[in-house]
Motif scaffolding. Structure first.
Motif, PDB file in Angstrom:
ATOM      1  N   SER A 114       0.806  -1.219   0.000  1.00  0.00           N
ATOM      2  CA  SER A 114       0.000   0.000   0.000  1.00  0.00           C
ATOM      3  C   SER A 114       0.843   1.275   0.000  1.00  0.00           C
ATOM      4  N   GLY A 115       2.094   1.180   0.454  1.00  0.00           N
ATOM      5  CA  GLY A 115       2.876   2.396   0.634  1.00  0.00           C
ATOM      6  C   GLY A 115       3.295   3.041  -0.674  1.00  0.00           C
ATOM      7  N   CYS A 116       3.403   4.381  -0.676  1.00  0.00           N
ATOM      8  CA  CYS A 116       3.934   5.094  -1.831  1.00  0.00           C
ATOM      9  C   CYS A 116       5.458   5.101  -1.745  1.00  0.00           C
ATOM     10  N   TYR A 117       5.991   5.364  -0.555  1.00  0.00           N
ATOM     11  CA  TYR A 117       7.423   5.150  -0.347  1.00  0.00           C
ATOM     12  C   TYR A 117       7.694   3.653  -0.371  1.00  0.00           C
ATOM     13  N   ASP A 118       8.823   3.285  -0.936  1.00  0.00           N
ATOM     14  CA  ASP A 118       9.095   1.851  -1.024  1.00  0.00           C
ATOM     15  C   ASP A 118       9.755   1.343   0.257  1.00  0.00           C
TER      16      ASP A 118
ATOM     17  N   GLN B  22      12.366  -2.117   1.423  1.00  0.00           N
ATOM     18  CA  GLN B  22      13.103  -3.274   0.906  1.00  0.00           C
ATOM     19  C   GLN B  22      12.445  -4.600   1.299  1.00  0.00           C
ATOM     20  N   TYR B  23      11.980  -4.685   2.536  1.00  0.00           N
ATOM     21  CA  TYR B  23      11.312  -5.914   2.984  1.00  0.00           C
ATOM     22  C   TYR B  23      10.098  -6.222   2.098  1.00  0.00           C
ATOM     23  N   ALA B  24       9.284  -5.186   1.838  1.00  0.00           N
ATOM     24  CA  ALA B  24       8.061  -5.389   1.058  1.00  0.00           C
ATOM     25  C   ALA B  24       8.407  -5.813  -0.373  1.00  0.00           C
ATOM     26  N   ILE B  25       9.456  -5.219  -0.931  1.00  0.00           N
ATOM     27  CA  ILE B  25       9.854  -5.579  -2.295  1.00  0.00           C
ATOM     28  C   ILE B  25      10.392  -7.015  -2.327  1.00  0.00           C
ATOM     29  N   ASN B  26      11.239  -7.355  -1.353  1.00  0.00           N
ATOM     30  CA  ASN B  26      11.732  -8.735  -1.282  1.00  0.00           C
ATOM     31  C   ASN B  26      10.577  -9.726  -1.200  1.00  0.00           C
ATOM     32  N   LEU B  27       9.589  -9.378  -0.384  1.00  0.00           N
ATOM     33  CA  LEU B  27       8.435 -10.256  -0.185  1.00  0.00           C
ATOM     34  C   LEU B  27       7.656 -10.431  -1.484  1.00  0.00           C
ATOM     35  N   MET B  28       7.398  -9.323  -2.175  1.00  0.00           N
ATOM     36  CA  MET B  28       6.602  -9.419  -3.407  1.00  0.00           C
ATOM     37  C   MET B  28       7.367 -10.150  -4.514  1.00  0.00           C
TER      38      MET B  28
ATOM     39  N   GLY C  10       2.424 -19.143 -11.942  1.00  0.00           N
ATOM     40  CA  GLY C  10       2.883 -19.348 -13.306  1.00  0.00           C
ATOM     41  C   GLY C  10       3.042 -18.049 -14.079  1.00  0.00           C
ATOM     42  N   ALA C  11       2.266 -17.023 -13.686  1.00  0.00           N
ATOM     43  CA  ALA C  11       2.283 -15.765 -14.425  1.00  0.00           C
ATOM     44  C   ALA C  11       2.056 -14.594 -13.479  1.00  0.00           C
ATOM     45  N   VAL C  12       2.621 -13.442 -13.844  1.00  0.00           N
ATOM     46  CA  VAL C  12       2.546 -12.262 -12.981  1.00  0.00           C
ATOM     47  C   VAL C  12       2.110 -11.056 -13.808  1.00  0.00           C
ATOM     48  N   LEU C  13       1.093 -10.345 -13.324  1.00  0.00           N
ATOM     49  CA  LEU C  13       0.723  -9.052 -13.882  1.00  0.00           C
ATOM     50  C   LEU C  13       0.973  -8.005 -12.808  1.00  0.00           C
ATOM     51  N   SER C  14       1.818  -7.035 -13.109  1.00  0.00           N
ATOM     52  CA  SER C  14       2.204  -6.028 -12.135  1.00  0.00           C
ATOM     53  C   SER C  14       1.554  -4.704 -12.516  1.00  0.00           C
ATOM     54  N   VAL C  15       0.851  -4.101 -11.558  1.00  0.00           N
ATOM     55  CA  VAL C  15       0.043  -2.907 -11.844  1.00  0.00           C
ATOM     56  C   VAL C  15       0.466  -1.765 -10.926  1.00  0.00           C
ATOM     57  N   GLY C  16       0.896  -0.658 -11.521  1.00  0.00           N
ATOM     58  CA  GLY C  16       1.236   0.524 -10.741  1.00  0.00           C
ATOM     59  C   GLY C  16       0.336   1.678 -11.108  1.00  0.00           C
ATOM     60  N   LEU C  17       0.320   2.702 -10.265  1.00  0.00           N
ATOM     61  CA  LEU C  17      -0.397   3.929 -10.632  1.00  0.00           C
ATOM     62  C   LEU C  17       0.474   4.759 -11.567  1.00  0.00           C
TER      63      LEU C  17
ATOM     64  N   GLU D 268       4.450   6.135  -7.713  1.00  0.00           N
ATOM     65  CA  GLU D 268       5.049   5.530  -6.521  1.00  0.00           C
ATOM     66  C   GLU D 268       6.513   5.143  -6.715  1.00  0.00           C
ATOM     67  N   TYR D 269       7.201   4.912  -5.594  1.00  0.00           N
ATOM     68  CA  TYR D 269       8.598   4.477  -5.638  1.00  0.00           C
ATOM     69  C   TYR D 269       8.728   3.048  -6.174  1.00  0.00           C
ATOM     70  N   THR D 270       7.900   2.127  -5.706  1.00  0.00           N
ATOM     71  CA  THR D 270       8.034   0.716  -6.097  1.00  0.00           C
ATOM     72  C   THR D 270       7.763   0.564  -7.595  1.00  0.00           C
ATOM     73  N   ARG D 271       8.627  -0.198  -8.288  1.00  0.00           N
ATOM     74  CA  ARG D 271       8.588  -0.257  -9.749  1.00  0.00           C
ATOM     75  C   ARG D 271       7.924  -1.538 -10.250  1.00  0.00           C
ATOM     76  N   PRO D 272       6.717  -1.431 -10.812  1.00  0.00           N
ATOM     77  CA  PRO D 272       6.047  -2.624 -11.341  1.00  0.00           C
ATOM     78  C   PRO D 272       6.811  -3.267 -12.499  1.00  0.00           C
ATOM     79  N   ASP D 273       7.539  -2.445 -13.280  1.00  0.00           N
ATOM     80  CA  ASP D 273       8.287  -3.002 -14.420  1.00  0.00           C
ATOM     81  C   ASP D 273       9.391  -3.933 -13.928  1.00  0.00           C
ATOM     82  N   LYS D 274      10.035  -3.567 -12.808  1.00  0.00           N
ATOM     83  CA  LYS D 274      11.104  -4.413 -12.264  1.00  0.00           C
ATOM     84  C   LYS D 274      10.530  -5.763 -11.799  1.00  0.00           C
ATOM     85  N   ILE D 275       9.378  -5.710 -11.159  1.00  0.00           N
ATOM     86  CA  ILE D 275       8.756  -6.954 -10.669  1.00  0.00           C
ATOM     87  C   ILE D 275       8.433  -7.864 -11.853  1.00  0.00           C
TER      88      ILE D 275
END
Lengths: 108, 404
Positions: B54-58, B60-66, B76-83, B86-93
């Motif tokens: 939920s956070g706008c600031y990223d 590291q724990y949350a990113i590692n978890l996701m 089997g498949a991942v769809l990553s959705v960003g607004l 935010e700091y967290t990068r859906p493209d990286k995921i």
């Protein structure tokens, strides 16, 4: 459900047992052991004192200390928040005896 | 349940060699502002699960978890959705999921032109990727040796330490004997058990890790003045954190503890492992550790658990995304009262109806049935609760600014 409520001692060193049935005043049968007097209702999952304990004495279950007696406790008595305190957590002594509800959080 | 126990079933092979018991599409969102779109994309689809931060600031724990969930063996498949802000990068995921051999896609809602075009784009991506993984993911035989199973307890009462957790402990003994991985956690529910825990260490290194994790947990509880025991626990007969702890520890069974893993870490080799999910000391202070049961389940799933065992006494109705959750109660009254939610009645151990060994064997059959594709009760009811929080664990200190 058997007519006499049962209670269970996990470890030989324990001075409390856990009720396996809901009990009202009367007697409880320690599984593989003696009969204990019960003076008050004790619910399934709650603890009963297997011996008299002095205030400050260690209360043992599973063979490990689970806290200490905060006042004298008689054999057959319900052991819970009103007479047993954690050696770590100081908040638990201030909770409602029957519901466990916090009494130190303000809602208004 | 069949009297003949199958010892093997068919699972899904991932390109890293791990095997899953489900073949799911995971929608990940990277800020609260994208959560509605993510949930609307997945709505009504049993095999499309959602997690997000939920956070706008990223963090590291949350990113590692996701990232761990995006590469989980059941996914089997991942769809990553960003607004888009935010700091967290859906493209990286999405890129990291793709590098692990998963089908993946991502987009920013702002770039798509808002809610409606994002839903169309997202639903189309889910349909396309689902077809792809149904077609392309190889099916392989699996046994208990391929399983990692995590366990936590919640809504514990006086029966949890006598029946529910010991039944899981006896099953964990069997799982480890079969070559599988067993993970237990909730070290803040092992308060007062330092010597008991250390005596279970497999070796000197494991003993050191356990001692460090225990001492940190006690320091944490003292610093934040929070002990992991709740009104429901007290009402159920548990009086102190030490008493609850000994009951919770029973889920670890009797095998040697190989060491301590942290969130999003996989066990380095098979055996029984303790997960340390407690925050490390940090300039933002400790923060909270298990604010609720769901947070701990996410941590266990992040270590690669394909199935989760959840032991309750009072009763609980939570489930989990990514890994099916099997609900075990040591309280037969609770089992009868909440039968639609409870998978397993370990309270029969207390009535003498079942021995602990028989209960563990029956639980193993239930695990194999769920691994084979039978939905667990929370899974069938659609429970997919998740919780990804700000936490600081194994995180290098940030040099600039004061990001959460």
């Amino acid at each position: 459900m058997p007519s006499t409520p049962r209670c269970f001692r996990v470890h030989p060193a324990d001075n409390v047992a856990t009720l396996l049935d809901d009990a009202v005043a009367g007697e409880a049968q320690l599984v593989g052991g003696e009969t204990l007097p019960i003076h008050e209702p004790i619910k399934l999952g709650h603890k009963i004192a297997l011996s008299d304990m002095a205030a400050g004495q260690t209360i043992t279950k599973f063979g490990v200390p689970i806290g200490h007696a905060s006042r004298n406790i008689g054999r057959g008595e319900w052991v819970h928040l009103h007479n047993c305190e954690s050696n770590f957590d100081t908040r638990s002594g201030g909770l409602d005896l029957h519901t466990g509800a916090a009494t130190d959080t303000k809602y208004e | 349940m069949s009297e003949v126990t199958p010892t093997s079933w068919t699972g899904y092979l991932r390109s890293d060699g791990r095997k899953g018991v489900r073949n799911l599409v995971l929608v990940v969102y990277t800020v609260e502002c994208a959560s509605h779109v993510a949930h609307a994309i997945a709505a009504g689809e049993d095999d499309v699960h959602v997690v997000g931060f939920s956070g706008c600031y990223d963090n590291q724990y949350a990113i590692n978890l996701m990232l761990a969930l995006a590469r989980h063996p059941n996914i089997g498949a991942v769809l990553s959705v960003g607004l888009g802000c935010e700091y967290t990068r859906p493209d990286k995921i999405a890129d990291i999921a793709a590098a692990s051999g998963r089908a993946s896609d991502w987009f920013y809602i702002q770039n798509e032109g808002g809610t409606k075009p994002s839903l169309e784009r997202g639903r189309a991506a889910v349909r396309r990727m689902r077809e792809q993984i149904h077609r392309d993911v190889p099916r392989v035989p699996m046994t208990l040796a391929d399983l990692t199973i995590g366990c936590e307890c919640g809504g514990s009462d006086g029966t949890s330490g006598l029946a529910g957790n010991p039944t899981v402990g006896a099953f964990f003994d069997r799982l480890v004997d079969a070559g599988g991985n067993a993970i237990f956690e909730e070290i803040v529910e092992m308060i007062g058990l330092r010597e008991v825990m250390l005596s279970r260490a497999a070796n000197a290194q494991a003993k050191e890790e356990l001692a460090h994790a225990y001492d940190k947990a006690v320091a944490y509880c003292q610093a934040v003045r929070q002990y992991s025991v709740s009104p429901g626990n007290f009402a159920g007969g548990l009086t102190t954190i030490e008493e609850k702890s000994m009951g919770a520890f029973a889920k670890s069974g009797s095998q040697p503890i190989q060491g301590v893993i942290k969130v999003a870490q996989r066990p380095p080799h098979p055996g029984l492992w303790l997960m340390d999910s407690v925050p490390d000391s940090h300039f933002m202070q400790f923060g909270y550790t298990n604010p609720n049961d769901t947070e701990g389940l996410m941590d266990l799933i992040s270590a690669g658990s394909q199935i989760i065992l959840f032991v309750t006494g009072r009763g609980s109705v939570i489930g989990s995304p990514v890994a099916p959750l099997i609900k075990v109660t040591g309280n037969s009254q609770t089992y009868r009262r909440m039968q639609d939610d409870m998978d397993f009645d370990a309270g029969r151990v207390l009535t003498g109806e079942l021995s602990l060994g028989d209960a563990a064997a029956e639980l193993e059959r239930a695990v194999i049935a769920v691994a084979s594709g039978t939905p667990s009760k929370p899974e069938a009811l659609g429970h997919r609760e998740y919780f990804v929080m700000y936490k600081h664990q194994d995180t290098p200190p940030l040099q600039i600014g004061c990001r959460a």
